[in-house]
Design a protein around this motif. Structure first.
Motif, PDB file in Angstrom:
ATOM      1  N   ARG A 120       0.727  -1.233  -0.134  1.00  0.00           N
ATOM      2  CA  ARG A 120      -0.025   0.207   0.060  1.00  0.00           C
ATOM      3  C   ARG A 120       0.822   1.134  -0.046  1.00  0.00           C
ATOM      4  O   ARG A 120       0.215   2.442  -0.445  1.00  0.00           O
ATOM      5  CB  ARG A 120      -0.904  -0.069   1.307  1.00  0.00           C
ATOM      6  N   GLN A 121       2.090   1.027   0.471  1.00  0.00           N
ATOM      7  CA  GLN A 121       3.025   2.362   0.453  1.00  0.00           C
ATOM      8  C   GLN A 121       4.270   1.872   0.236  1.00  0.00           C
ATOM      9  O   GLN A 121       4.898   0.974   0.587  1.00  0.00           O
ATOM     10  CB  GLN A 121       2.824   2.954   1.931  1.00  0.00           C
ATOM     11  N   SER A 146      11.091   9.947  -1.152  1.00  0.00           N
ATOM     12  CA  SER A 146       9.816   9.824  -1.934  1.00  0.00           C
ATOM     13  C   SER A 146       8.895   9.100  -1.003  1.00  0.00           C
ATOM     14  O   SER A 146       9.489   7.988  -0.805  1.00  0.00           O
ATOM     15  CB  SER A 146      10.259   8.906  -3.075  1.00  0.00           C
ATOM     16  N   ALA A 147       7.640   9.255  -0.709  1.00  0.00           N
ATOM     17  CA  ALA A 147       6.743   8.549  -0.141  1.00  0.00           C
ATOM     18  C   ALA A 147       5.574   8.600  -0.915  1.00  0.00           C
ATOM     19  O   ALA A 147       4.929   9.551  -1.196  1.00  0.00           O
ATOM     20  CB  ALA A 147       6.746   9.218   1.242  1.00  0.00           C
ATOM     21  N   THR A 148       5.026   7.248  -1.254  1.00  0.00           N
ATOM     22  CA  THR A 148       4.034   7.133  -2.381  1.00  0.00           C
ATOM     23  C   THR A 148       3.057   6.200  -1.883  1.00  0.00           C
ATOM     24  O   THR A 148       3.401   5.013  -1.411  1.00  0.00           O
ATOM     25  CB  THR A 148       4.525   6.839  -3.521  1.00  0.00           C
ATOM     26  N   ASN A 149       1.660   6.373  -2.048  1.00  0.00           N
ATOM     27  CA  ASN A 149       0.855   5.266  -1.804  1.00  0.00           C
ATOM     28  C   ASN A 149       0.375   4.743  -2.911  1.00  0.00           C
ATOM     29  O   ASN A 149       0.672   5.117  -4.163  1.00  0.00           O
ATOM     30  CB  ASN A 149      -0.488   6.242  -1.245  1.00  0.00           C
ATOM     31  N   ALA A 150      -0.181   3.679  -2.936  1.00  0.00           N
ATOM     32  CA  ALA A 150      -0.512   2.856  -4.037  1.00  0.00           C
ATOM     33  C   ALA A 150      -1.464   3.373  -5.123  1.00  0.00           C
ATOM     34  O   ALA A 150      -1.441   2.908  -6.291  1.00  0.00           O
ATOM     35  CB  ALA A 150      -1.382   1.381  -3.646  1.00  0.00           C
ATOM     36  N   ASP A 151      -2.370   4.608  -4.670  1.00  0.00           N
ATOM     37  CA  ASP A 151      -3.056   5.212  -5.688  1.00  0.00           C
ATOM     38  C   ASP A 151      -2.363   6.201  -6.403  1.00  0.00           C
ATOM     39  O   ASP A 151      -2.774   7.136  -7.335  1.00  0.00           O
ATOM     40  CB  ASP A 151      -4.376   5.650  -4.919  1.00  0.00           C
ATOM     41  N   GLY A 152      -0.985   6.478  -6.025  1.00  0.00           N
ATOM     42  CA  GLY A 152       0.000   7.424  -6.814  1.00  0.00           C
ATOM     43  C   GLY A 152       0.053   8.763  -5.922  1.00  0.00           C
ATOM     44  O   GLY A 152       0.755   9.553  -6.308  1.00  0.00           O
ATOM     45  N   SER A 153      -0.739   8.850  -5.033  1.00  0.00           N
ATOM     46  CA  SER A 153      -0.633  10.101  -4.122  1.00  0.00           C
ATOM     47  C   SER A 153       0.771   9.992  -3.300  1.00  0.00           C
ATOM     48  O   SER A 153       1.231   9.117  -3.021  1.00  0.00           O
ATOM     49  CB  SER A 153      -1.791  10.376  -3.176  1.00  0.00           C
ATOM     50  N   SER A 154       1.142  11.382  -3.039  1.00  0.00           N
ATOM     51  CA  SER A 154       2.299  11.198  -2.075  1.00  0.00           C
ATOM     52  C   SER A 154       1.937  11.904  -0.532  1.00  0.00           C
ATOM     53  O   SER A 154       0.853  12.381  -0.265  1.00  0.00           O
ATOM     54  CB  SER A 154       3.138  12.101  -2.619  1.00  0.00           C
ATOM     55  N   THR A 174       4.270  -0.603   3.467  1.00  0.00           N
ATOM     56  CA  THR A 174       3.571  -0.853   4.272  1.00  0.00           C
ATOM     57  C   THR A 174       2.634  -1.654   3.345  1.00  0.00           C
ATOM     58  O   THR A 174       1.954  -1.669   2.209  1.00  0.00           O
ATOM     59  CB  THR A 174       2.598   0.426   4.494  1.00  0.00           C
ATOM     60  N   PHE A 175       1.999  -2.894   4.145  1.00  0.00           N
ATOM     61  CA  PHE A 175       1.305  -3.980   3.526  1.00  0.00           C
ATOM     62  C   PHE A 175      -0.113  -3.843   3.838  1.00  0.00           C
ATOM     63  O   PHE A 175      -0.451  -3.224   5.019  1.00  0.00           O
ATOM     64  CB  PHE A 175       1.663  -5.457   3.850  1.00  0.00           C
ATOM     65  N   ASP A 176      -1.089  -4.170   2.898  1.00  0.00           N
ATOM     66  CA  ASP A 176      -2.384  -4.250   3.172  1.00  0.00           C
ATOM     67  C   ASP A 176      -2.353  -5.508   4.444  1.00  0.00           C
ATOM     68  O   ASP A 176      -1.911  -6.532   4.219  1.00  0.00           O
ATOM     69  CB  ASP A 176      -2.898  -5.021   1.919  1.00  0.00           C
ATOM     70  N   ARG A 177      -3.146  -4.984   5.445  1.00  0.00           N
ATOM     71  CA  ARG A 177      -3.201  -6.091   6.517  1.00  0.00           C
ATOM     72  C   ARG A 177      -3.698  -7.331   6.390  1.00  0.00           C
ATOM     73  O   ARG A 177      -3.542  -8.141   7.112  1.00  0.00           O
ATOM     74  CB  ARG A 177      -3.748  -5.178   7.531  1.00  0.00           C
TER      75      ARG A 177
END
Length: 272
Positions: free
Chosen positions: A123-124, A135-143, A157-160
């Motif tokens: 997820r991150q 660089s810090a990125t979420n799976a949806d492309g947002s930072s 960060t994993f999907d729990r």
């Protein structure tokens, strides 16, 4: 500020679980790169009071938690509620140019794979793409913002719901190390052949690998690095092979070490 004693006494901290699969990711990544086991981390200490280094249960219930929305997920099983869902890795010596060079490669590979969907379940990704900025990125492309310690270690960060997914952990390793993307030049083949055939080429191979992974001209020399362990593993496997075996049999012996490239190495061995 939460003291270490307060943290250790927290009931929800005590209930947190690092899954064998997440722990195994650290074991395997350190073994493959020659890094000490402390280079990989999962469960956070008393300075980690939010996020994936804490369980979902901690985030929801603990009086110590500082953010009840960050990385929180709903709809988890009772087991998943207790899982630690973050992973850190320091690929080289903290603060060095060599570590920053590896960090750039690992971060770029992991981030790209997450964004194109080939690391579904991550997820991150936090790290650095240039060795200077985080660089810090979420799976949806947002930072989002992250501290500068991530110039020297990358974070996932994993999907729990996926912390027991061994296939996902194996995929993380393959992507981070870039094994499926490495280009093998004729010079690389020659170095590998010399090393395997006992022509005094192991040092040459060490030098080429170190140079290639640090972004320098592979012909300029350099000191061997942590990938020695991987090369020594190959060398030990080769030394145990019966020279009278067929190419296919030799390749099979090496398959556990080299995966899909075992047949190519077997062909080289046949030329002894």
């Amino acid at each position: 500020m939460v003291s270490e004693a307060q943290f250790n006494a927290d009931a929800f901290v005590k209930r947190e679980v690092v899954t064998p699969e997440l722990d195994g990711l650290g074991d395997d990544l350190c073994r493959l790169t020659g890094r000490p086991r402390v280079a990989a981390g999962t469960k956070g200490d008393h300075k980690h009071l939010k996020g994936g280094h804490r369980s979902n249960e901690f985030v929801r219930e603990s009086p110590l938690c500082t953010n009840r929305t960050y990385t929180f997920q709903s709809g988890l099983s009772a087991e998943q509620e207790r899982h630690i869902a973050a992973f850190d890795f320091t690929p080289g010596e903290w603060g060095t140019a060599a570590n920053r060079a590896i960090m750039r490669k690992h971060t770029a590979r992991l981030r790209a794979a997450m964004l194109d969907g080939s690391l579904a379940g991550v997820r991150q990704v936090i790290g650095t793409l240039d060795g200077e900025e985080v660089s810090a990125t979420n799976a949806d492309g947002s930072s989002f913002d992250a501290d500068d310690s991530h110039l020297d270690h990358w974070h996932l960060t994993f999907d729990r719901r996926r912390c027991r997914d061994k296939t996902l952990m194996e995929r993380v390793i393959a992507v981070a190390l870039g094994d499926e993307e490495d280009d093998v030049t004729p010079q690389d083949v020659a170095a590998i052949k010399a090393a395997i055939l006992g022509d005094g080429g192991m040092q040459m191979l060490f030098t080429r690998v170190e140079a290639l992974t640090s972004g320098r001209d592979p012909h300029t020399g350099g000191q061997p690095n942590v990938l020695h362990q991987r090369l020594n593993t190959i060398a030990r496997a080769v030394s145990q092979i019966d020279a009278d075996l067929s190419v296919a049999e030799q390749a099979e012996v090496l398959r556990k070490v080299l995966g899909d490239r075992a047949a190519d190495v077997g062909a080289l061995l046949a030329k002894k």
